[in-house]
Scaffold this active site. Structure first.
Site, mmCIF file in Angstrom:
data_model
loop_
_atom_site.group_PDB
_atom_site.id
_atom_site.type_symbol
_atom_site.label_atom_id
_atom_site.label_comp_id
_atom_site.label_asym_id
_atom_site.label_seq_id
_atom_site.Cartn_x
_atom_site.Cartn_y
_atom_site.Cartn_z
ATOM 1 N N TYR A 1 26.865 113.604 81.474
ATOM 2 C CA TYR A 1 25.658 112.944 80.930
ATOM 3 C C TYR A 1 25.396 111.606 81.634
ATOM 4 O O TYR A 1 24.257 111.298 81.988
ATOM 5 C CB TYR A 1 25.867 112.753 79.431
ATOM 6 C CG TYR A 1 24.701 112.235 78.630
ATOM 7 C CD1 TYR A 1 23.693 113.097 78.200
ATOM 8 C CD2 TYR A 1 24.636 110.896 78.247
ATOM 9 C CE1 TYR A 1 22.635 112.628 77.411
ATOM 10 C CE2 TYR A 1 23.596 110.423 77.463
ATOM 11 C CZ TYR A 1 22.597 111.293 77.047
ATOM 12 O OH TYR A 1 21.569 110.816 76.260
ATOM 13 N N LYS B 1 22.007 110.860 83.663
ATOM 14 C CA LYS B 1 21.108 109.794 83.206
ATOM 15 C C LYS B 1 20.976 108.691 84.262
ATOM 16 O O LYS B 1 19.894 108.109 84.420
ATOM 17 C CB LYS B 1 21.580 109.229 81.871
ATOM 18 C CG LYS B 1 21.455 110.219 80.697
ATOM 19 C CD LYS B 1 20.034 110.693 80.479
ATOM 20 C CE LYS B 1 19.811 111.367 79.140
ATOM 21 N NZ LYS B 1 18.452 111.930 79.007
HETATM 22 N N1 CAA Z 1 37.894 104.576 75.277
HETATM 23 C C1 CAA Z 1 39.186 104.671 75.638
HETATM 24 N N2 CAA Z 1 40.022 105.662 75.217
HETATM 25 C C2 CAA Z 1 39.490 106.580 74.392
HETATM 26 C C3 CAA Z 1 38.154 106.535 73.979
HETATM 27 C C4 CAA Z 1 37.358 105.472 74.449
HETATM 28 N N3 CAA Z 1 36.049 105.352 74.112
HETATM 29 N N4 CAA Z 1 37.923 107.597 73.185
HETATM 30 C C5 CAA Z 1 39.090 108.290 73.100
HETATM 31 N N5 CAA Z 1 40.025 107.659 73.823
HETATM 32 C C6 CAA Z 1 41.406 108.055 74.001
HETATM 33 C C7 CAA Z 1 42.006 108.598 72.711
HETATM 34 O O1 CAA Z 1 42.497 107.528 71.950
HETATM 35 C C8 CAA Z 1 43.100 109.513 73.239
HETATM 36 O O2 CAA Z 1 44.187 108.746 73.628
HETATM 37 P P1 CAA Z 1 45.687 109.343 73.482
HETATM 38 O O3 CAA Z 1 45.728 110.563 74.337
HETATM 39 O O4 CAA Z 1 46.544 108.236 73.962
HETATM 40 O O5 CAA Z 1 45.838 109.660 72.029
HETATM 41 C C9 CAA Z 1 42.495 110.085 74.531
HETATM 42 O O6 CAA Z 1 41.446 109.162 74.918
HETATM 43 C C10 CAA Z 1 41.844 111.450 74.326
HETATM 44 O O7 CAA Z 1 40.999 111.345 73.211
HETATM 45 P P2 CAA Z 1 40.561 112.584 72.387
HETATM 46 O O8 CAA Z 1 41.720 113.448 72.069
HETATM 47 O O9 CAA Z 1 39.660 112.138 71.290
HETATM 48 O O10 CAA Z 1 39.722 113.380 73.482
HETATM 49 P P3 CAA Z 1 38.795 114.559 73.218
HETATM 50 O O11 CAA Z 1 38.596 115.206 74.548
HETATM 51 O O12 CAA Z 1 39.173 115.404 72.091
HETATM 52 O O13 CAA Z 1 37.437 113.844 72.749
HETATM 53 C C11 CAA Z 1 35.362 112.865 73.171
HETATM 54 C C12 CAA Z 1 36.803 112.983 73.596
HETATM 55 C C13 CAA Z 1 34.745 114.204 72.804
HETATM 56 C C14 CAA Z 1 34.593 112.348 74.366
HETATM 57 C C15 CAA Z 1 35.231 111.935 71.970
HETATM 58 O O14 CAA Z 1 35.932 110.752 72.269
HETATM 59 C C16 CAA Z 1 33.793 111.572 71.693
HETATM 60 O O15 CAA Z 1 33.042 112.321 71.097
HETATM 61 N N6 CAA Z 1 33.369 110.364 72.131
HETATM 62 C C17 CAA Z 1 31.992 109.927 71.965
HETATM 63 C C18 CAA Z 1 31.230 110.140 73.245
HETATM 64 C C19 CAA Z 1 29.854 109.573 73.056
HETATM 65 O O16 CAA Z 1 29.649 108.391 72.887
HETATM 66 N N7 CAA Z 1 28.853 110.436 73.105
HETATM 67 C C20 CAA Z 1 27.515 110.002 72.898
HETATM 68 C C21 CAA Z 1 26.708 111.164 72.372
HETATM 69 S S1 CAA Z 1 25.081 110.646 71.847
HETATM 70 C C22 CAA Z 1 24.348 110.294 73.312
HETATM 71 O O17 CAA Z 1 24.811 110.567 74.375
HETATM 72 C C23 CAA Z 1 23.016 109.627 73.226
HETATM 73 C C24 CAA Z 1 22.972 108.473 74.111
HETATM 74 O O18 CAA Z 1 22.423 108.575 75.204
HETATM 75 C C25 CAA Z 1 23.482 107.187 73.630
HETATM 76 P P1 NAP Z 2 17.471 115.902 70.029
HETATM 77 O O1 NAP Z 2 16.972 115.529 68.684
HETATM 78 O O2 NAP Z 2 18.654 116.759 70.168
HETATM 79 O O3 NAP Z 2 16.234 116.543 70.830
HETATM 80 C C1 NAP Z 2 16.410 117.088 72.104
HETATM 81 C C2 NAP Z 2 15.149 117.829 72.488
HETATM 82 O O4 NAP Z 2 15.330 118.377 73.806
HETATM 83 C C3 NAP Z 2 14.832 118.984 71.559
HETATM 84 O O5 NAP Z 2 13.451 118.945 71.237
HETATM 85 C C4 NAP Z 2 15.117 120.208 72.408
HETATM 86 O O6 NAP Z 2 14.209 121.270 72.135
HETATM 87 C C5 NAP Z 2 14.856 119.693 73.806
HETATM 88 N N1 NAP Z 2 15.547 120.524 74.780
HETATM 89 C C6 NAP Z 2 16.880 120.647 74.978
HETATM 90 N N2 NAP Z 2 17.130 121.531 75.951
HETATM 91 C C7 NAP Z 2 15.918 121.972 76.396
HETATM 92 C C8 NAP Z 2 15.514 122.883 77.385
HETATM 93 N N3 NAP Z 2 16.397 123.539 78.176
HETATM 94 N N4 NAP Z 2 14.196 123.094 77.579
HETATM 95 C C9 NAP Z 2 13.281 122.468 76.791
HETATM 96 N N5 NAP Z 2 13.607 121.574 75.846
HETATM 97 C C10 NAP Z 2 14.912 121.333 75.649
HETATM 98 O O7 NAP Z 2 17.800 114.601 70.890
HETATM 99 P P2 NAP Z 2 17.182 113.145 70.878
HETATM 100 O O8 NAP Z 2 18.179 112.245 70.324
HETATM 101 O O9 NAP Z 2 15.825 113.155 70.308
HETATM 102 O O10 NAP Z 2 17.128 112.884 72.448
HETATM 103 C C11 NAP Z 2 15.934 112.894 73.191
HETATM 104 C C12 NAP Z 2 16.205 112.289 74.565
HETATM 105 O O11 NAP Z 2 16.648 110.957 74.400
HETATM 106 C C13 NAP Z 2 17.307 113.012 75.348
HETATM 107 O O12 NAP Z 2 16.974 113.041 76.706
HETATM 108 C C14 NAP Z 2 18.514 112.132 75.123
HETATM 109 O O13 NAP Z 2 19.443 112.275 76.162
HETATM 110 C C15 NAP Z 2 17.867 110.781 75.113
HETATM 111 N N6 NAP Z 2 18.643 109.746 74.442
HETATM 112 C C16 NAP Z 2 19.013 109.900 73.133
HETATM 113 C C17 NAP Z 2 19.721 108.870 72.532
HETATM 114 C C18 NAP Z 2 20.160 108.933 71.121
HETATM 115 O O14 NAP Z 2 20.948 108.089 70.731
HETATM 116 N N7 NAP Z 2 19.708 109.877 70.308
HETATM 117 C C19 NAP Z 2 20.049 107.736 73.263
HETATM 118 C C20 NAP Z 2 19.660 107.632 74.577
HETATM 119 C C21 NAP Z 2 18.943 108.641 75.152
HETATM 120 P P3 NAP Z 2 14.766 122.680 71.595
HETATM 121 O O15 NAP Z 2 15.515 122.364 70.336
HETATM 122 O O16 NAP Z 2 13.550 123.513 71.406
HETATM 123 O O17 NAP Z 2 15.664 123.173 72.697
#
Ligand code: CAA
Ligand code: NAP
Length: 245
Positions: free
Chosen positions: A152, A156
């Site tokens: 990701y 991005k």
């Molecule tokens: N920094 C440093 N170390 C970390 C860490 C972090 N942020 N997170 C986990 N670790 C460590 C753990 O403590 C663990 O250490 P040990 O092995 O010593 O115990 C090790 O890393 C492995 O951790 P996990 O077992 O939890 O690893 P996992 O593979 O099961 O899970 C993960 C990892 C899925 C990435 C989980 O940490 C997670 O979900 N993190 C959040 C990721 C995130 O922020 N995603 C955003 C989604 S929303 C989005 O993307 C929108 C946007 O644009 C903002």
């Molecule tokens: P969301 O609620 O999960 O919505 C994602 C949207 O993307 C859904 O409408 C989905 O439509 C569409 N989509 C996914 N795969 C697709 C595909 N192959 N073709 C067409 N449409 C597709 O997520 P959101 O939080 O609103 O995120 C919107 C955007 O903002 C994303 O680009 C995300 O990376 C970005 N963003 C989110 C956050 C956050 O914190 N939420 C932060 C930073 C950036 P369908 O369900 O119909 O597939």
């Protein structure tokens, strides 16, 4: 002038829905895409109750042919696309050691390839019209990197590289290209993060809360307006102070 055609990918998701409402309330005709059918009629009906002219089309943004066909259909049935918001996106989080090639490719295709697939068919029309807006929804995690998001973060960050290059190519013809990098916003995407991890992240946000989709939509609406014509090639952070640069 605000009654243009705005194409927003993923407009039925959390942020996309707010963007469609804001652009619609500003007077634009809004067109969105969905990849999972079933919600489109209710979505169009809801927009209608708000006084918004809205249309929804099926389109998988990872498929170049579907994107090109969509733009052709919108242009002939509704009008030329003047505003493109590349908003559709997905996450497939996991540390690199556990990441499959499928999780890498799906995230790159949905978040990054889609930007090319949508911009390519709209760009000639914008250049011919001498006006256009392309707004790419990136992420704070494309700016700073995030544990568990090599796919990701790469996609991005790549979006903004695209923005900077295309902005230079089209600036003289009245077309702007910008990136918005939201921080953590309260949508299903963030709610999918395990609660303990999510609470730690919220603790790192100086404003002390998640952002709202409406806060992102407000910035999109501004960038889509005539007054924003001098902003191009920019990466605008909107993250509650979580990452300053
Ligand atoms: N920094 C440093 N170390 C970390 C860490 C972090 N942020 N997170 C986990 N670790 C460590 C753990 O403590 C663990 O250490 P040990 O092995 O010593 O115990 C090790 O890393 C492995 O951790 P996990 O077992 O939890 O690893 P996992 O593979 O099961 O899970 C993960 C990892 C899925 C990435 C989980 O940490 C997670 O979900 N993190 C959040 C990721 C995130 O922020 N995603 C955003 C989604 S929303 C989005 O993307 C929108 C946007 O644009 C903002
Ligand atoms: P969301 O609620 O999960 O919505 C994602 C949207 O993307 C859904 O409408 C989905 O439509 C569409 N989509 C996914 N795969 C697709 C595909 N192959 N073709 C067409 N449409 C597709 O997520 P959101 O939080 O609103 O995120 C919107 C955007 O903002 C994303 O680009 C995300 O990376 C970005 N963003 C989110 C956050 C956050 O914190 N939420 C932060 C930073 C950036 P369908 O369900 O119909 O597939």
């Amino acid at each position: 002038m605000t009654n243009r055609v705005a194409l927003v990918t993923g407009g039925m998701g959390g942020i996309g829905n707010a963007i469609c409402k804001a652009l619609g309330k500003a007077g634009h005709t809004v067109v969105t895409t969905y990849s999972k059918p079933g919600r489109e009629d209710a979505w169009v009906a809801e927009m209608k109750t708000l006084g918004i002219s809205a249309h929804a089309y099926p389109c998988d943004v990872t498929d170049a042919a579907q994107c090109a066909a969509l733009v052709a259909q919108v242009s002939s049935e509704i009008g030329p696309v003047a505003v493109l918001v590349n908003n559709a996106g997905i996450t497939r989080d996991g540390t690199l050691r556990k990441m499959s090639a499928e999780d890498w490719s799906a995230v790159l295709a949905t978040n990054l390839d889609s930007v090319f697939f949508m911009a390519r068919p709209v760009i000639d029309g914008m250049l011919d019209a001498g006006w256009g807006r392309i707004i790419n929804i990136s992420s704070i995690n494309g700016q700073k990197g995030q544990f568990g998001q090599t796919n990701y973060s790469a996609a991005k960050a790549g979006m903004h590289g695209f923005t900077m290059a295309l902005a230079q190519e089209v600036a003289r013809k009245g077309v702007t290209v910008n990136t918005i990098s939201p921080g953590y916003i309260a949508t299903e995407m963030v709610m999918a993060v395990p609660e303990d991890v999510r609470n730690k992240i919220i603790g790192q946000i100086p404003v002390g809360r998640l952002g709202t989709p409406e806060e992102i939509a407000g910035l999109v609406t501004y960038l889509a307006s005539d007054i924003a014509g001098f902003i191009t090639g920019a990466n605008l952070s909107i993250n509650g102070g979580q990452h300053t640069m």
